[in-house]
Motif scaffolding. Structure first.
Motif, PDB file in Angstrom:
ATOM      1  N   PRO A 179      -2.914 -10.824  -0.981  1.00  0.00           N
ATOM      2  CA  PRO A 179      -4.319 -10.450  -1.060  1.00  0.00           C
ATOM      3  C   PRO A 179      -4.458  -9.174  -1.885  1.00  0.00           C
ATOM      4  O   PRO A 179      -3.511  -8.408  -2.004  1.00  0.00           O
ATOM      5  N   GLU A 180      -5.649  -9.008  -2.459  1.00  0.00           N
ATOM      6  CA  GLU A 180      -5.859  -7.876  -3.379  1.00  0.00           C
ATOM      7  C   GLU A 180      -4.788  -7.888  -4.465  1.00  0.00           C
ATOM      8  O   GLU A 180      -4.161  -6.878  -4.773  1.00  0.00           O
ATOM      9  N   ALA A 181      -4.585  -9.077  -5.060  1.00  0.00           N
ATOM     10  CA  ALA A 181      -3.468  -9.257  -5.989  1.00  0.00           C
ATOM     11  C   ALA A 181      -3.519  -8.295  -7.173  1.00  0.00           C
ATOM     12  O   ALA A 181      -2.477  -7.835  -7.651  1.00  0.00           O
ATOM     13  N   ASP A 215      -9.578  -9.608   0.401  1.00  0.00           N
ATOM     14  CA  ASP A 215      -9.332  -8.213   0.753  1.00  0.00           C
ATOM     15  C   ASP A 215      -8.076  -8.131   1.608  1.00  0.00           C
ATOM     16  O   ASP A 215      -7.433  -9.134   1.901  1.00  0.00           O
ATOM     17  N   GLY A 216      -7.731  -6.939   2.010  1.00  0.00           N
ATOM     18  CA  GLY A 216      -6.465  -6.746   2.718  1.00  0.00           C
ATOM     19  C   GLY A 216      -6.578  -6.763   4.229  1.00  0.00           C
ATOM     20  O   GLY A 216      -5.684  -6.247   4.913  1.00  0.00           O
ATOM     21  N   ARG A 217      -7.648  -7.352   4.787  1.00  0.00           N
ATOM     22  CA  ARG A 217      -7.764  -7.428   6.248  1.00  0.00           C
ATOM     23  C   ARG A 217      -6.603  -8.234   6.834  1.00  0.00           C
ATOM     24  O   ARG A 217      -6.248  -9.282   6.316  1.00  0.00           O
ATOM     25  N   LEU A 225      -6.267 -14.689   4.360  1.00  0.00           N
ATOM     26  CA  LEU A 225      -6.399 -15.270   3.031  1.00  0.00           C
ATOM     27  C   LEU A 225      -7.388 -16.429   2.987  1.00  0.00           C
ATOM     28  O   LEU A 225      -7.842 -16.810   1.909  1.00  0.00           O
ATOM     29  N   LYS A 226      -7.720 -17.012   4.120  1.00  0.00           N
ATOM     30  CA  LYS A 226      -8.632 -18.151   4.133  1.00  0.00           C
ATOM     31  C   LYS A 226     -10.067 -17.754   4.450  1.00  0.00           C
ATOM     32  O   LYS A 226     -10.896 -18.628   4.747  1.00  0.00           O
ATOM     33  N   ALA A 227     -10.371 -16.490   4.379  1.00  0.00           N
ATOM     34  CA  ALA A 227     -11.729 -16.054   4.726  1.00  0.00           C
ATOM     35  C   ALA A 227     -12.102 -14.810   3.934  1.00  0.00           C
ATOM     36  O   ALA A 227     -12.211 -13.721   4.483  1.00  0.00           O
ATOM     37  N   ARG A 277       0.841  -1.206   0.000  1.00  0.00           N
ATOM     38  CA  ARG A 277       0.000   0.000   0.000  1.00  0.00           C
ATOM     39  C   ARG A 277       0.873   1.253   0.000  1.00  0.00           C
ATOM     40  O   ARG A 277       0.503   2.270  -0.602  1.00  0.00           O
ATOM     41  N   ALA A 278       2.035   1.175   0.638  1.00  0.00           N
ATOM     42  CA  ALA A 278       2.979   2.297   0.573  1.00  0.00           C
ATOM     43  C   ALA A 278       3.557   2.435  -0.826  1.00  0.00           C
ATOM     44  O   ALA A 278       3.809   3.548  -1.306  1.00  0.00           O
TER      45      ALA A 278
END
Length: 856
Positions: free
Chosen positions: A385-387, A650-652, A662-664, A363-364
């Motif tokens: 995530p959010e590839a 998503d990026g949670r 990544l598993k949810a 994100r940076a």
């Protein structure tokens, strides 16, 4: 024979490599005792030149190493000069060797002066690290593999051991035959459940709730805690947990109680099903709480056990490869620890705070805060995530360097500078497995092309940036320095101390045999915490009060691995037999969900999440619970049109570990209804451009599954474009336009070079049969799509180790009387090597064994 170590999962199996590159298990290595899984057995098929990056490139053009490294050093130095040390970052990998990892960490934290170095291990085991540090005071794995065999009870939590750690699965299977009980705690009914005495299909994300229930029951029956703090608060949280939150019946919970409290020697082993969660650290601590409160730790046959996913995730932890750690398990927040490392390195500046963890790092990059980024031995444009968002961020970065052994990956194509790295078989260094055993990876072939070791690339760039202390000429020198620094860490109380090997010579390094750490004058190997002494300042463990957090959404996508592929399949995808078992990305979904959504088995599903979209083949199965479909992680933009399932996540992240969930992933699913489906085979590589496609390697060439929203006007022209064939290729056709069924076989010089089968419904042909005809004089059965009576069809592969198909196995069962796994192994070899297919074989025996007719 060369002794080396497998480069796949964290089991750390020893291998023997012959002069011809043939690979077999090392019977003297304590991790595997000669066993190998299908991936390890196929290593020899993945070390050739196909697909390799063979020389440095700048802007897509060939360059010398001097040109490339000078540019890397200049760009990083310029960014640091103009924007400060926080403007640059390294993103590395649990597949690096420890020596590579050490150099990257030293350069970033001690000389650039920033902790902006993180690793793809953040995606798989960061929550285990955080849980260990909270409970024990340091990242210590207390158990050993032999505990699986010494235990009376083994709980497997969020771990499909049969597919993801097959050699450990074999060891556990043998222990069960001697009396060890096995409980599998998993929402899915995986292959691992075939050896379970009890399978508990808990609600997704309910692991902490279940272990809280066990802790509360233990308190009612009488605790035997180790010296600890926080017990009262942990018990209060446990007693407040509603049993219904587990998703289990009263009877299922009672069955677990009966096993747990009847078996003092208990091991709880977990993997990604625990860690890859936005509350993964709490789940880890819920497991640790139970073992600490019942005293089941530090003794033979008992303890909590984190099973790492990558070959050197542990080695990365040891050198401080994570953004919030220092080398040798020292704490970056501790001024005394920072000063000790800086003094040892004679470093000009030292990172004073944790750096950016993986999700925050990219994100940076997206925000333009990272001006220069070096990605090493990993493929974040697929695996993060959010590839899709990550790929766009990398593409927008001012300067990107990628070091990789492969010439074509989703991430590499985004690089300004591409650096060719050595691959397995060329690498020289060490790795650490899940039980803290350090083993050597030894080279048995020269580097391909101009490929160079990752540590060499980093050291050369560091020297060009004007830094001293990077003048090693052999990895033994790096290992010796690492071991010497561990002695400094040991004097500060660190658990990681291998100072026995400080000053190791090149000859001794070359001859190094596998050993457990610690390895120093005070302690060599063994279990931690047997004396009840922990690494917090007061010597006590910490129990953490855990409040379970449920996972809630109409559809939650669970992701994971398949049996025969590894990560993004850049290596395993080169092996035809590893590509045969599951050749395309898929969505496994419960029948109730499939009916509600309108999905048909073997059709296609469009899956959308917050991060992106995927197209996946539909498998309808009650092995997954309603509301929780499953999809594997291995397909990329190089092997599938839209199979990158990490794009859906998503990026949670976990608030403590920074590990993404990544598993949810909350997803929406709907049918994808193409105008046509097709199956294509060719002797030469080809790249489809249809709306859906997925390619796979075959022993005779390449295969692809296709689908499109618009049917081609001219199938012959479509086939020629698809395969890149000129008009010189002869063609045989069989068409039924009314049903949109078309079959084409292309022949050159009397040999079949390509074939295409199209239909309005999923294509029904014997794929193993028609692909096996490539390169042969085409018999009539090519267009028929199935074998003739004189040409047995082995069917889809079940046993990848020996390429045994389902039809061969069923025939041996039904006609040959092979009604046991041992009989099948003797008759057709299936299941006689790694054993990962044995659950499937058992299911086939149950389904196809001859039934005696009842007497009239």
């Amino acid at each position: 024979m060369i002794r080396s170590t497998c480069p796949y999962c964290g089991t750390g199996c020893g291998v023997l490599v012959g002069p011809d590159g043939a690979v077999k298990g090392d019977p003297d290595h304590p991790a595997n005792r000669g066993r190998l899984c299908s991936k390890g057995s196929a290593l020899g098929e993945t070390v050739g030149p196909r697909g390799r990056l063979l020389q440095p490139e700048i802007g897509g053009q060939a360059a010398s190493w001097d040109q490339a490294l000078d540019l890397v050093a200049d760009k990083f130095s310029m960014a640091i000069r103009d924007h400060g040390p926080e403007s640059v970052a390294l993103y590395v990998s649990g597949q690096l060797l420890t020596e590579d990892y050490y150099v990257a960490n030293k350069l970033m934290k001690g000389f650039i002066g920033s902790a902006n170095i993180d690793t793809n291990s953040r995606l798989c085991m960061a929550s285990a690290v955080a849980g260990h540090r909270r409970a024990f005071g340091t990242d210590t794995v207390p158990g050993l593999y032999e505990d699986f065999e010494l235990a009376d009870l083994v709980l497997l939590v969020g771990s499909n051991l049969a597919w993801c750690h097959p050699v450990l699965f074999q060891r556990l299977t043998e222990a069960r035959a001697r009396g060890t009980k096995v409980v599998v705690i998993d929402p899915r009914r995986t292959s691992t459940c075939e050896i379970a005495d009890l399978h508990l299909p808990i609600a997704a994300g309910a692991d902490a709730a279940l272990f809280n229930l066990l802790l509360a029951e233990a308190a009612r029956r009488g605790l035997k805690p180790v010296p600890c703090e926080g017990l009262e608060a942990a018990l209060h949280a446990a007693e407040a947990t509603d049993p219904a939150a587990s998703g289990l019946s009263v009877q299922e919970i009672q069955a677990l109680y009966d096993l747990w409290f009847a078996s003092e020697k208990t091991v709880t082993a977990w993997s990604m099903g625990i860690n890859q969660s936005d509350s993964g650290t709490d789940k880890v601590n819920a497991i640790l709480n139970l073992h600490l409160a019942t005293g089941r730790i530090g003794k033979p046959g008992m303890g909590p056990f984190s099973l790492t996913g990558q070959p050197n995730a542990m080695g990365g932890r040891e050198v401080g490869g994570l953004a919030n750690m220092l080398a040798c398990h020292l704490n970056i927040e501790d001024p005394a620890h920072r000063a000790a490392v800086q003094d040892f390195w004679a470093a000009p500046r030292m990172a004073e705070k944790p750096g950016l963890k993986a999700v925050d790092m990219f994100r940076a990059v997206e925000a333009g805060k990272i001006k220069a980024l070096w990605i090493i031995c990993t493929n974040p444009a697929v695996s993060m995530p959010e590839a899709d968002r990550v790929a766009r961020a990398i593409a927008g970065c001012e300067f990107v360097v990628v070091s990789d052994m492969m010439a074509e990956t989703d991430t590499l194509r985004l690089a300004h500078v591409k650096l060719p790295a050595t691959g397995w078989g060329e690498k020289d260094g060490t790795v650490t497995n899940s039980e803290r055993r350090i083993s050597r990876q030894r080279p048995f072939r020269a580097p391909m092309g101009q490929a160079r070791a990752d540590w060499w690339q980093l050291a050369q760039a560091a020297r060009r940036m004007g830094f001293a202390g990077f003048d090693w000429t052999h990895p033994a020198q790096i290992f010796a320095e690492h071991a010497a620094l561990s002695g400094v860490a040991g004097s500060l109380g660190s658990d990681f101390d291998i100072s026995d090997h400080a000053g190791i010579s090149i000859a001794d390094y070359d001859a190094l045999t596998p050993f457990l750490w610690p390895a120093n004058a005070r302690q060599r190997g063994g279990r931690f915490f047997s004396t009840g002494q922990f690494h917090h300042a007061d010597g006590k463990a910490r129990l953490i009060a855990v409040t379970p957090r449920p996972v809630a959404a109409p559809l939650i996508l669970n992701t994971g691995r398949v049996r025969d592929h590894w990560h993004t399949a850049s290596r395993t995808g080169l092996s035809p037999r590893l590509s045969a078992h599951m050749a395309e990305p898929y969505l496994e979904i419960h029948p109730d969900d499939a009916r509600r959504i309108g999905l048909a088995a073997d059709g296609l599903a469009e899956v959308t999440g917050q991060g992106g979209r995927a197209l996946l083949r539909v498998t309808v199965s009650d092995r997954v619970p309603p509301g929780h479909p499953f999809a594997p992680i291995h397909w990329t933009g190089e092997t599938s049109a839209a199979g990158r399932v990490s794009a859906l996540a998503d990026g949670r992240t976990d608030r403590i570990s920074g590990q993404p969930a990544l598993k949810a992933a909350a997803v929406a699913v709907r049918p994808f209804t193409p105008a046509f489906y097709a199956y294509a085979i060719a002797a030469r590589p080809f790249r489809p451009d249809t709306d859906y496609w997925a390619t796979a390697t075959h022993a005779r060439g390449m295969t692809a599954e296709l689908a499109g929203l618009a049917e081609p006007d001219d199938w012959l022209a479509f086939g020629r474009r698809l395969f890149g064939l000129t008009g010189a290729a002869e063609v045989q056709t069989l068409s039924d336009p009314a049903r949109a069924r078309h079959r084409l076989a292309f022949v050159e010089a009397g040999r079949l070079v390509a074939a295409l089968f199209a239909d309005r419904v999923p294509v029904a042909v014997s794929r193993s049969h028609v692909a096996g005809l490539l390169g042969l004089a085409p018999p009539e059965t090519v267009l028929a799509g199935q074998a003739g009576a004189d040409m047995p069809d082995p069917g889809p592969t079940v046993c990848a180790c020996f390429s045994v198909g389902v039809n061969t196995i069923v025939s041996a069962i039904a006609q040959g009387g092979c009604l046991t796994l041992e009989a099948l192994g003797q008759a057709v070899k299936a299941g006689s090597n790694c054993g990962a297919c044995r659950p499937e074989l058992a299911a086939l025996i149950a389904r196809h064994e001859p039934r005696l007719e009842a007497a009239e």
